[in-house]
Design an enzyme around this catalytic site. Structure first.
Site, PDB file in Angstrom:
ATOM      1  N   SER A 117       0.795  -1.234   0.000  1.00 42.10           N
ATOM      2  CA  SER A 117       0.000   0.000   0.000  1.00 42.10           C
ATOM      3  C   SER A 117       0.826   1.281   0.000  1.00 42.10           C
ATOM      4  O   SER A 117       0.256   2.378  -0.034  1.00 42.10           O
ATOM      5  CB  SER A 117      -0.959   0.004   1.189  1.00 42.10           C
ATOM      6  OG  SER A 117      -2.016  -0.910   0.969  1.00 42.10           O
ATOM      7  N   LYS A 120      -0.049   3.751  -2.641  1.00 40.36           N
ATOM      8  CA  LYS A 120      -1.087   4.781  -2.526  1.00 40.36           C
ATOM      9  C   LYS A 120      -0.510   6.187  -2.354  1.00 40.36           C
ATOM     10  O   LYS A 120      -1.226   7.169  -2.518  1.00 40.36           O
ATOM     11  CB  LYS A 120      -2.026   4.422  -1.378  1.00 40.36           C
ATOM     12  CG  LYS A 120      -2.897   3.213  -1.720  1.00 40.36           C
ATOM     13  CD  LYS A 120      -3.515   2.559  -0.501  1.00 40.36           C
ATOM     14  CE  LYS A 120      -4.274   1.296  -0.934  1.00 40.36           C
ATOM     15  NZ  LYS A 120      -4.521   0.371   0.165  1.00 40.36           N
ATOM     16  N   SER A 174      -6.310   2.802   4.527  1.00 38.39           N
ATOM     17  CA  SER A 174      -5.665   2.192   3.361  1.00 38.39           C
ATOM     18  C   SER A 174      -6.677   1.517   2.442  1.00 38.39           C
ATOM     19  O   SER A 174      -6.472   0.398   1.973  1.00 38.39           O
ATOM     20  CB  SER A 174      -4.598   1.181   3.805  1.00 38.39           C
ATOM     21  OG  SER A 174      -3.630   0.991   2.799  1.00 38.39           O
TER      22      SER A 174
END
Length: 338
Positions: A117, A120, A174
């Site tokens: 993640s 992101k 997330s």
């Protein structure tokens, strides 16, 4: 009556002109080759050209692009040790001093790893660069393409959010669903957004990175390096909104639900430094960051911190075995700036 006219003066003029032309050409050639020779010996500070062996994937155009900003960045040529840093568990770790443009610690900075993640961060950067925070986004069934097992923010098809709210949904819990919604909003499709991600990565000099999705769920060809994460995160923190979001422990999101009724969601930051679950025994001020996890990527964290003199630092730990070890190893890095 015959007149005799000597042709010698004309020949002399032609010969002199020819000599001048040849001399000019020779001077131009010498200047050209002298310039090339000078460039071959010149080694600009923090230029990628001095690390071609490390940046094997970088083309000539990439190196030229990187040189335009490399003087404002710390550049890693090899592993760098520090007296108080002992990273045993994590496969990858780095600590960069932003004000001094210095690499304080580096372990496998250019090793190819999966970002999970941390992806992101790039998604957020592109959203901030290509949209306004108050734009409305109606959630489509694109969120149903999120792979099973991905982290979610629990948004639903038909819900209506502001871009800013979806950034919170993506960066705090997330939410991979929020990542897909934002990607479609910015580019019209996830595939087009991924192309945008890779183009922006190249612009930032993150040439050892390849994005296949906007959320970071494992794909074999979705990879990066700690140094590339540093480049991307360093660009993202230039946005005040990004800093505000990553430093927020919890966010109450009021939105319009799919049935046109008022809805409310609470987004909690997965970063234990920010949500209060982990209290390090250090004096450094932790501003915020982004966590990541897949079984292939291990536990990952990129962090922005400041010392008592307000100098800024980016610290990165990737491929740690578990959450406890992730924060322990990050604490170890942060002690170096106390």
């Amino acid at each position: 009556m015959n007149f005799y006219v000597s042709k010698r003066p004309a020949k002399r003029r032609v010969n002199k002109l020819l000599i001048v032309v040849i001399a000019a050409i020779c001077l131009l050639c010498l200047a050209f080759f002298a310039n090339k020779l000078r460039e071959s010996f010149r080694k600009p500070a923090n230029s990628y050209n001095i690390h071609d062996s490390l940046f094997g994937m970088m083309t000539y155009e990439d190196r030229t692009l990187a040189e335009s900003f490399a003087s404002n960045l710390a550049v890693v040529a090899k592993d760098v040790s520090a007296k108080r840093v002992n990273i045993k568990d994590a496969k990858v770790a780095c600590l960069f001093a932003l004000n001094q443009k210095e690499v304080i610690y580096s372990k496998n900075a250019h090793k190819t790893v999966y970002p999970a993640s941390l992806t992101k961060v790039m998604t957020a950067l592109l959203v901030l660069e290509n949209s306004k925070l108050d734009e409305e986004v109606k959630i489509t069934d694109v969120i149903n393409k999120l792979p099973a097992g991905s982290s979610k923010s629990n948004i639903k098809v038909g819900d209506v959010f502001k871009v800013e709210q979806l950034l919170y949904a993506m960066l705090l819990p997330s939410g991979g669903d929020a990542s897909l919604a934002l990607a479609e909003h910015i580019s019209g499709s996830v595939d087009e957004f991924c192309a945008l991600m890779n183009n922006r990565a190249r612009e930032l000099g993150a040439t050892n990175t390849n994005f296949m999705n906007p959320h970071g769920f494992f794909e074999e060809k979705h990879y990066t390096t700690a140094y590339d994460i540093y480049l991307i995160f360093n660009e993202a923190i230039k946005h005040d909104e990004f800093l505000k979001i990553i430093s927020t422990p919890r966010f109450i999101c009021n939105y319009t639900s799919s049935v046109n009724k008022a809805g409310q969601l609470t987004f909690t930051n997965t970063n234990r430094y920010i949500n209060g679950e982990h209290k390090p025994s250090i004096d450094a001020m932790i501003i915020g960051g982004k966590t990541g996890y897949t079984s292939e990527a291990g536990r990952c964290l990129v962090l922005l911190s400041r010392d008592e003199d307000k100098n800024s630092y980016i610290s990165i730990v990737m491929k740690a075995s578990d959450s406890g070890m992730l924060y322990s190893q990050m604490d170890n890095l942060l002690r170096e700036i106390d």
